[in-house]
Motif scaffolding. Structure first.
Motif, PDB file in Angstrom:
ATOM      1  N   UNK A  32       7.444  -8.665 -20.795  1.00  0.00           N
ATOM      2  CA  UNK A  32       7.611  -7.237 -21.110  1.00  0.00           C
ATOM      3  C   UNK A  32       6.341  -6.623 -21.679  1.00  0.00           C
ATOM      4  N   UNK A  33       5.405  -7.488 -22.149  1.00  0.00           N
ATOM      5  CA  UNK A  33       4.187  -6.930 -22.752  1.00  0.00           C
ATOM      6  C   UNK A  33       2.947  -7.215 -21.917  1.00  0.00           C
ATOM      7  N   UNK A  34       3.137  -7.576 -20.628  1.00  0.00           N
ATOM      8  CA  UNK A  34       1.993  -7.865 -19.744  1.00  0.00           C
ATOM      9  C   UNK A  34       2.141  -7.093 -18.447  1.00  0.00           C
ATOM     10  N   UNK A  35       1.047  -6.515 -17.918  1.00  0.00           N
ATOM     11  CA  UNK A  35       1.155  -5.750 -16.680  1.00  0.00           C
ATOM     12  C   UNK A  35       1.927  -6.475 -15.587  1.00  0.00           C
ATOM     13  N   UNK A  36       2.882  -5.748 -15.013  1.00  0.00           N
ATOM     14  CA  UNK A  36       3.683  -6.238 -13.884  1.00  0.00           C
ATOM     15  C   UNK A  36       4.575  -7.416 -14.237  1.00  0.00           C
ATOM     16  N   UNK A  37       4.837  -7.582 -15.545  1.00  0.00           N
ATOM     17  CA  UNK A  37       5.783  -8.617 -15.966  1.00  0.00           C
ATOM     18  C   UNK A  37       7.219  -8.209 -15.730  1.00  0.00           C
ATOM     19  N   UNK A  91      10.598   3.692 -23.235  1.00  0.00           N
ATOM     20  CA  UNK A  91      10.883   3.763 -24.672  1.00  0.00           C
ATOM     21  C   UNK A  91       9.847   2.915 -25.398  1.00  0.00           C
ATOM     22  N   UNK A  92       9.629   3.167 -26.672  1.00  0.00           N
ATOM     23  CA  UNK A  92       8.806   2.222 -27.428  1.00  0.00           C
ATOM     24  C   UNK A  92       9.319   0.804 -27.227  1.00  0.00           C
ATOM     25  N   UNK A  93       8.433  -0.194 -27.102  1.00  0.00           N
ATOM     26  CA  UNK A  93       6.981  -0.150 -27.317  1.00  0.00           C
ATOM     27  C   UNK A  93       6.149   0.415 -26.161  1.00  0.00           C
ATOM     28  N   UNK A  94       6.781   1.007 -25.113  1.00  0.00           N
ATOM     29  CA  UNK A  94       6.048   1.737 -24.059  1.00  0.00           C
ATOM     30  C   UNK A  94       5.013   0.863 -23.345  1.00  0.00           C
ATOM     31  N   UNK A  95       5.259  -0.468 -23.349  1.00  0.00           N
ATOM     32  CA  UNK A  95       4.322  -1.384 -22.672  1.00  0.00           C
ATOM     33  C   UNK A  95       4.088  -0.974 -21.223  1.00  0.00           C
TER      34      UNK A  95
END
Ligand SMILES: CN[C@@H]1CN(c2cccc(OC)c2)S(=O)(=O)c2sc(S(N)(=O)=O)cc21
Ligand SMILES: [Zn+2]
Length: 260
Positions: A134-139, A199-203
């Motif tokens: 959820x915190x990495x591009x295209x995850x 929504x936050x964290x808006x990753x």
């Protein structure tokens, strides 16, 4: 702490205070302009394998109503389309408006729908945990389905009948045996673009797949979502859960592709 919401002081226009990525280059949702979307013949169909999916519970997290799934193996995955790997279903939730108002997040040529369903999936091939994905591009790959009011949806009652059990923020109840495939429209033609959590964290970790055909639900069914409240049972003021959507963000040069 990082309390955020959809009100005047803690809503989308204030999120960049605690989450500066809110002003980033690949934020979601966006306004989709079908005539400017690039039709890409290499974009194959979306393939859903939800037949062995295992729903666990339904919860009110103070922002939306969420149904969580067992994601310890590849029992319910989405693949194909813009995706290089199968992505595991983790949860689905909704965004909606106030009575008579629209509340979708993505818009199409400036028009918003009554509501929007998000099916959140993560790339368990490349990532060990959901949080990493959820915190990495295209995850993540999120399948967005618009809800439009009209006739009653024959299966949505399975969700709306359970909403009274999760009226307050922090409530969770068992919700087994629900397969979200019953919510999908007949055609899965879609637009796809690279974006973020809305929504936050808006990753900026989401491959968005927005289905063109809306699902039809009745005004009565939609009204049941508005019986939920943002607040906890112990809080004295009850704030009706509605208008829990982020408005469209700047495209910043991104391309939206269209399946056929
Ligand atoms: C509260 N909103 C959810 C936050 N989530 C979350 C939970 C745990 C960790 C994390 O980052 C490390 C993110 S999430 O990834 O399940 C999603 S997806 C999504 S949406 N509207 O863009 O589809 C909203 C949320
Ligand atoms: Zn969402």
């Amino acid at each position: 702490g990082n309390q955020w919401g959809y009100g005047k002081d803690d809503g989308p226009s204030a999120w960049n205070k605690n989450y500066p990525i809110a002003d980033g280059d690949r934020q979601s949702p966006i306004d989709i302009l079908p005539h400017q979307a690039r039709h890409d013949p290499n974009l194959g169909p979306i393939v859903l394998n939800y037949d062995r999916c295992t729903s666990i519970n339904i919860a009110n997290n103070g922002h939306s109503v969420v149904v969580e799934f067992e994601d310890s193996d590849d029992r319910s995955v989405i693949q194909g389309g813009p995706l290089d790997n199968p992505y595991r279903l983790k949860q689905f939730h909704f965004h909606w408006g106030g009575k008579g108002c629209h509340g979708s997040e993505h818009t199409v040529e400036g028009n918003s729908y009554a509501s929007e369903l998000h099916l959140v999936h993560w790339n368990a091939v490349k990532f060990k945990t959901f949080g990493d994905a959820a915190s990495t591009p295209d995850g993540l790959a999120v399948l967005g389905i618009f809800l439009e009011t009209g006739d009653e949806h024959r299966w949505l009652h399975m969700i709306t009948d359970a909403l009274y059990t999760v009226k307050f923020k922090g409530s969770v109840t068992d919700f087994k045996g629900f397969n979200p495939k019953c919510l999908l429209p007949s055609s899965l033609h879609y637009w796809t673009y690279l974006g973020s959590l809305t929504t936050p964290p808006l990753h900026e970790s989401v491959i968005w797949i927005v289905v063109k055909e809306p699902m039809i639900v009745s005004e009565k069914q939609l009204g049941k979502f508005r019986t939920l409240v943002f607040t906890g049972e112990e809080e004295d003021e009850r704030t009706r859960m509605e208008n829990n959507f982020r408005p469209p963000q700047l495209l910043k040069g991104r391309t939206v592709r269209s399946s056929n």
